[in-house]
Design an enzyme around this catalytic site. Structure first.
Site, PDB file in Angstrom:
ATOM      1  N   ARG A  55       5.513 -10.417   9.168  1.00  0.00           N
ATOM      2  CA  ARG A  55       5.384 -11.774   9.691  1.00  0.00           C
ATOM      3  C   ARG A  55       6.759 -12.431   9.772  1.00  0.00           C
ATOM      4  O   ARG A  55       7.672 -12.080   9.024  1.00  0.00           O
ATOM      5  CB  ARG A  55       4.465 -12.609   8.806  1.00  0.00           C
ATOM      6  CG  ARG A  55       2.974 -12.333   9.048  1.00  0.00           C
ATOM      7  CD  ARG A  55       2.085 -13.230   8.223  1.00  0.00           C
ATOM      8  NE  ARG A  55       2.197 -12.915   6.814  1.00  0.00           N
ATOM      9  CZ  ARG A  55       2.921 -13.576   5.930  1.00  0.00           C
ATOM     10  NH1 ARG A  55       3.605 -14.652   6.284  1.00  0.00           N
ATOM     11  NH2 ARG A  55       2.959 -13.214   4.659  1.00  0.00           N
ATOM     12  N   TYR A  84       3.177  -7.093  15.603  1.00  0.00           N
ATOM     13  CA  TYR A  84       2.826  -6.890  14.187  1.00  0.00           C
ATOM     14  C   TYR A  84       1.559  -7.684  13.796  1.00  0.00           C
ATOM     15  O   TYR A  84       1.392  -8.843  14.196  1.00  0.00           O
ATOM     16  CB  TYR A  84       3.994  -7.308  13.277  1.00  0.00           C
ATOM     17  CG  TYR A  84       3.563  -7.323  11.830  1.00  0.00           C
ATOM     18  CD1 TYR A  84       3.378  -6.128  11.136  1.00  0.00           C
ATOM     19  CD2 TYR A  84       3.237  -8.513  11.180  1.00  0.00           C
ATOM     20  CE1 TYR A  84       2.908  -6.122   9.836  1.00  0.00           C
ATOM     21  CE2 TYR A  84       2.764  -8.514   9.878  1.00  0.00           C
ATOM     22  CZ  TYR A  84       2.606  -7.315   9.215  1.00  0.00           C
ATOM     23  OH  TYR A  84       2.120  -7.317   7.935  1.00  0.00           O
ATOM     24  N   LYS A 134      -4.426 -14.414  10.415  1.00  0.00           N
ATOM     25  CA  LYS A 134      -3.719 -15.547   9.814  1.00  0.00           C
ATOM     26  C   LYS A 134      -3.718 -16.765  10.750  1.00  0.00           C
ATOM     27  O   LYS A 134      -3.866 -17.897  10.300  1.00  0.00           O
ATOM     28  CB  LYS A 134      -2.287 -15.146   9.438  1.00  0.00           C
ATOM     29  CG  LYS A 134      -2.233 -13.973   8.479  1.00  0.00           C
ATOM     30  CD  LYS A 134      -2.849 -14.341   7.151  1.00  0.00           C
ATOM     31  CE  LYS A 134      -3.306 -13.166   6.345  1.00  0.00           C
ATOM     32  NZ  LYS A 134      -2.424 -12.591   5.374  1.00  0.00           N
ATOM     33  N   HIS A 136      -6.511 -18.244   1.564  1.00  0.00           N
ATOM     34  CA  HIS A 136      -5.899 -16.910   1.526  1.00  0.00           C
ATOM     35  C   HIS A 136      -6.332 -16.229   0.217  1.00  0.00           C
ATOM     36  O   HIS A 136      -5.549 -16.117  -0.722  1.00  0.00           O
ATOM     37  CB  HIS A 136      -4.370 -17.079   1.576  1.00  0.00           C
ATOM     38  CG  HIS A 136      -3.608 -15.823   1.792  1.00  0.00           C
ATOM     39  ND1 HIS A 136      -2.297 -15.672   1.386  1.00  0.00           N
ATOM     40  CD2 HIS A 136      -3.953 -14.650   2.392  1.00  0.00           C
ATOM     41  CE1 HIS A 136      -1.869 -14.464   1.723  1.00  0.00           C
ATOM     42  NE2 HIS A 136      -2.853 -13.828   2.329  1.00  0.00           N
ATOM     43  N   SER A 140       0.869 -12.632  -0.010  1.00  0.00           N
ATOM     44  CA  SER A 140       0.844 -11.332   0.663  1.00  0.00           C
ATOM     45  C   SER A 140       1.566 -10.281  -0.183  1.00  0.00           C
ATOM     46  O   SER A 140       2.601 -10.569  -0.779  1.00  0.00           O
ATOM     47  CB  SER A 140       1.564 -11.434   2.001  1.00  0.00           C
ATOM     48  OG  SER A 140       0.970 -12.430   2.787  1.00  0.00           O
ATOM     49  N   CYS A 151       0.750  -8.871  -2.990  1.00  0.00           N
ATOM     50  CA  CYS A 151       0.710  -9.062  -4.442  1.00  0.00           C
ATOM     51  C   CYS A 151      -0.550  -8.430  -5.035  1.00  0.00           C
ATOM     52  O   CYS A 151      -0.979  -8.777  -6.137  1.00  0.00           O
ATOM     53  CB  CYS A 151       0.769 -10.537  -4.804  1.00  0.00           C
ATOM     54  SG  CYS A 151       2.384 -11.262  -4.539  1.00  0.00           S
ATOM     55  N   ASP A 188      -8.718 -10.634   1.716  1.00  0.00           N
ATOM     56  CA  ASP A 188      -7.566 -11.423   2.177  1.00  0.00           C
ATOM     57  C   ASP A 188      -7.901 -12.885   2.501  1.00  0.00           C
ATOM     58  O   ASP A 188      -7.095 -13.755   2.245  1.00  0.00           O
ATOM     59  CB  ASP A 188      -6.963 -10.753   3.423  1.00  0.00           C
ATOM     60  CG  ASP A 188      -5.586 -11.293   3.773  1.00  0.00           C
ATOM     61  OD1 ASP A 188      -4.796 -11.555   2.857  1.00  0.00           O
ATOM     62  OD2 ASP A 188      -5.306 -11.454   4.981  1.00  0.00           O
ATOM     63  N   ARG A 229       1.089  -0.409   6.791  1.00  0.00           N
ATOM     64  CA  ARG A 229      -0.277  -0.925   6.620  1.00  0.00           C
ATOM     65  C   ARG A 229      -1.329   0.078   7.049  1.00  0.00           C
ATOM     66  O   ARG A 229      -1.066   0.951   7.884  1.00  0.00           O
ATOM     67  CB  ARG A 229      -0.445  -2.184   7.497  1.00  0.00           C
ATOM     68  CG  ARG A 229       0.474  -3.332   7.134  1.00  0.00           C
ATOM     69  CD  ARG A 229      -0.155  -4.214   6.106  1.00  0.00           C
ATOM     70  NE  ARG A 229       0.752  -5.197   5.525  1.00  0.00           N
ATOM     71  CZ  ARG A 229       0.332  -6.223   4.799  1.00  0.00           C
ATOM     72  NH1 ARG A 229      -0.950  -6.424   4.581  1.00  0.00           N
ATOM     73  NH2 ARG A 229       1.198  -7.043   4.253  1.00  0.00           N
TER      74      ARG A 229
HETATM   75  O1  SAT Z   1       0.200  -9.254   8.451  1.00  0.00           O
HETATM   76  S1  SAT Z   1      -0.614 -10.115   7.629  1.00  0.00           S
HETATM   77  O2  SAT Z   1      -0.130 -11.474   7.701  1.00  0.00           O
HETATM   78  O3  SAT Z   1      -1.982 -10.093   8.086  1.00  0.00           O
HETATM   79  C1  SAT Z   1      -0.598  -9.564   6.039  1.00  0.00           C
HETATM   80  C2  SAT Z   1      -0.077 -10.580   5.125  1.00  0.00           C
HETATM   81  O4  SAT Z   1       1.120 -10.859   5.168  1.00  0.00           O
HETATM   82  O5  SAT Z   1      -0.856 -11.120   4.322  1.00  0.00           O
HETATM   83 MN    MN Z   2      -2.735 -11.914   3.403  1.00  0.00          MN
END
Ligand code: SAT
Ligand code: MN
Length: 584
Positions: free
Chosen positions: A70, A198, A207, A227, A249, A251, A276, A364
């Site tokens: 991100r 991405y 998000k 989140h 993110s 963690c 998430d 990922r």
């Molecule tokens: O790429 S994402 O934003 O979906 C994963 C994250 O950073 O939580």
């Molecule tokens: Mn996330």
């Protein structure tokens, strides 16, 4: 195919006029459509087929090397008034933002297919669910959206019934970081994203919609878009508590949501509802109820192995899209922490000689939640699950103890607002820097944090039975930088204490910052943890906490007079308790 919904039809035509694609494809979500898209991408090199004997129906996607995470510095909230976006967001005037973005979208789909992707966030039959349509020129986005959301015909029918949807426009553009922006227009329920393929920047249901736009909608409608993971913790007696947990993110949300109980805790079971994102509403029963708006996981790969998380490891052996992992000689995916196999090609497709990382640290997997061996039977329940406890947790090498419980909801809101965590590879920028990340929403709240804290306090007043609020920290380190707590499955010991607190059964000591378990309150059977280490994990350094509370006070000052007085009072009363404890 098209739609009977005039506003959708008009918008699609308008976008096509601007972006001039070669063709338009309305996505139905069917298997045939998906395999056609996969074939197209295999032919173009966008996807690489992995070893079908070891990883049936698995593919690798290599993103542009400058497009792997991100981009918070290029992400904007465009509200009419700058104050509504708040100091927690980058802001641009909506008219100016549209002008800038439309110039980048002009002709951006020439030579490409424009995909129209109707999707539903949440079970299609749930009153808590919300729909959106993403227009994109990336087939990688389409196949990922199909896993991550309820995508296709069913969603389109709901959109036509309700005549309401979030508009998300995405184009890869030229993938240049100089022409990459992710803009949100919460007042118009729309998103424009250009220049990145991405996940968090391009899968707009995630998000951009389910957090930034949904948090705005949620405030207007009286609910919360968070989140957070959602998990069921079932005790040997068969009772299940549902817990929602906010962690930044990378963690460990996916690992916690899919936790494998240690052998020394027989009879305990974990059920995943989500890993998430969590939408919380006060139900007709006065309790906070949660749904997971997503249908799949976009999880961090490195570190996943049979020992750390066999549920996640098993789940990604088939029907999975990997992004930016390494490859072995026989085309199996490989990542750091895999513990078997040898990488020969790194995440950029270059020969790997053993220097540096083979997989990208933010590589990922995208996989359907249905492949999770412990997917909760209530994960698709339209009415959601009742939440007993909310966890806030950061990555803190010092200061934050293993676990503590807030005194009440308002104090819990302060605990969430004051959350801090070390930055990770999930966003572009320096790693390991401690920053405030209120409720793990710093990159995702679509409006002013001060108003968000006020909204959290207000939701607390609407519910008649509130969850208890806890703070956890799995990441404490000793002087030598070694993690003091084993984490992963052993985190269940902390969840057990939390579940028992919810039942009024577990003991704790009251401190200035809240309630902490004593060593004897935590089940550490079979853990072999040195008693001094446990003691450090379960105690607070009052001098460090005084500084922490001062720093939280200064952080709230950044939001000036918009900060609710009730939150200020909570911060002051913890600070006073710490002074009194120091004086004693
Ligand atoms: O790429 S994402 O934003 O979906 C994963 C994250 O950073 O939580
Ligand atoms: Mn996330």
């Amino acid at each position: 195919m098209s739609t009977s919904n005039a506003s959708l039809k008009n918008w699609v035509e308008e976008v096509a006029r601007l972006t001039t694609p070669d063709s338009i494809h309305w996505c139905t979500g069917s298997d045939t459509e998906n395999s056609n898209l996969v074939d197209v991408m295999v032919r173009s090199g966008d996807l690489i087929k992995l070893n079908p004997l070891t990883h049936p129906n698995c593919y690798l996607h290599r993103s542009h090397p400058s497009d792997v995470a991100r981009v918070e510095h290029l992400t904007y909230v465009c509200t009419k008034s700058r104050e509504d976006a708040g100091p927690n967001n980058h802001w641009k005037d909506p008219a100016e933002a549209h002008r800038k973005m439309d110039a980048l979208f002009a002709g951006s789909m020439r030579g490409r297919t424009m995909y129209v992707v109707p999707y539903c966030m949440g079970p299609v039959d749930s009153p808590f669910a919300r729909c959106g349509v993403e227009i994109t020129d990336s087939p990688y986005v389409v196949v990922n959206m199909r896993i991550m959301t309820r995508m296709g015909d069913d969603a389109l029918r709901r959109i036509e019934r309700e005549n309401s949807f979030v508009k998300g426009l995405h184009s890869l553009g030229d993938l240049s970081p100089d022409r990459r922006f992710i803009m949100h227009f919460p007042e118009e329920l729309s998103i424009k994203s250009v220049g990145s393929g991405y996940g968090g920047n391009a899968l707009l249901g995630k998000k951009c919609h389910a957090l930034r736009i949904a948090s705005w909608q949620a405030r207007e409608e009286g609910w919360l878009a968070e989140h957070m993971l959602i998990m069921g913790v079932q005790s040997p007696s068969g009772e299940t508590h549902y817990i929602a947990g906010a962690f930044p993110s990378a963690c460990g949300k996916t690992n916690l949501a899919m936790l494998v109980p240690p052998e020394s805790m027989p009879g305990w079971k974990i059920w995943t509802v989500g890993d998430d994102i969590c939408w919380l509403q006060v139900g007709a029963d006065g309790q906070l109820r949660a749904i997971n708006p997503e249908a799949g996981y976009f999880g961090v790969v490195p570190g996943t192995n049979r020992k750390t998380n066999c549920n996640a490891y098993d789940m990604i052996q088939r029907d999975t899209i990997f992004t930016n992992v390494a490859l072995t000689a026989d085309n199996q995916p490989w990542w750091e922490g895999m513990e078997t196999g040898t990488p020969v090609t790194d995440w950029q497709g270059k020969p790997y000689s053993g220097n540096g990382l083979a997989a990208h640290p933010n590589s990922r997997f995208t996989v359907s939640a249905k492949q999770n061996p412990i997917y909760s039977s209530l994960a698709e329940a339209p009415e959601g699950v009742p939440i007993s406890a909310i966890l806030f947790g950061g990555r803190r090498r010092e200061v934050a103890p293993l676990v503590y419980e807030a005194r009440n909801w308002a104090h819990g809101v302060l605990v969430g607002a004051g959350m801090a965590s070390e930055t990770t590879a999930a966003a572009v920028g320096q790693m390991g820097v401690v920053r405030r990340d209120s409720m793990a929403m710093k990159p995702f709240c679509g409006y002013n944090f001060a108003d968000y804290f006020k909204h959290w306090l207000a939701v607390g007043k609407k519910a008649t039975k509130l969850p208890r609020v806890f703070h956890v920290n799995w990441f404490r380190q000793d002087k030598n930088g070694k993690f003091m707590w084993p984490g992963y499955g052993e985190n269940l010991r902390v969840l057990k204490w939390i579940a028992q607190r919810c039942e009024g059964k577990a003991m704790a000591v009251e401190t200035a910052i809240g309630f902490l378990p004593r060593a004897q309150d935590l089940d550490v059977t079979g853990l072999n943890l040195d008693p001094a280490t446990l003691q450090t994990l379960l105690s607070i350094d009052e001098a460090a906490w005084k500084q922490e509370m001062e720093s939280i006070g200064k952080y709230l000052d950044e939001y000036q007079t918009r900060v609710p007085a009730e939150l200020r009072k909570e911060q002051q009363s913890v600070a006073q308790r710490l002074s009194a404890a120091n004086a004693a």
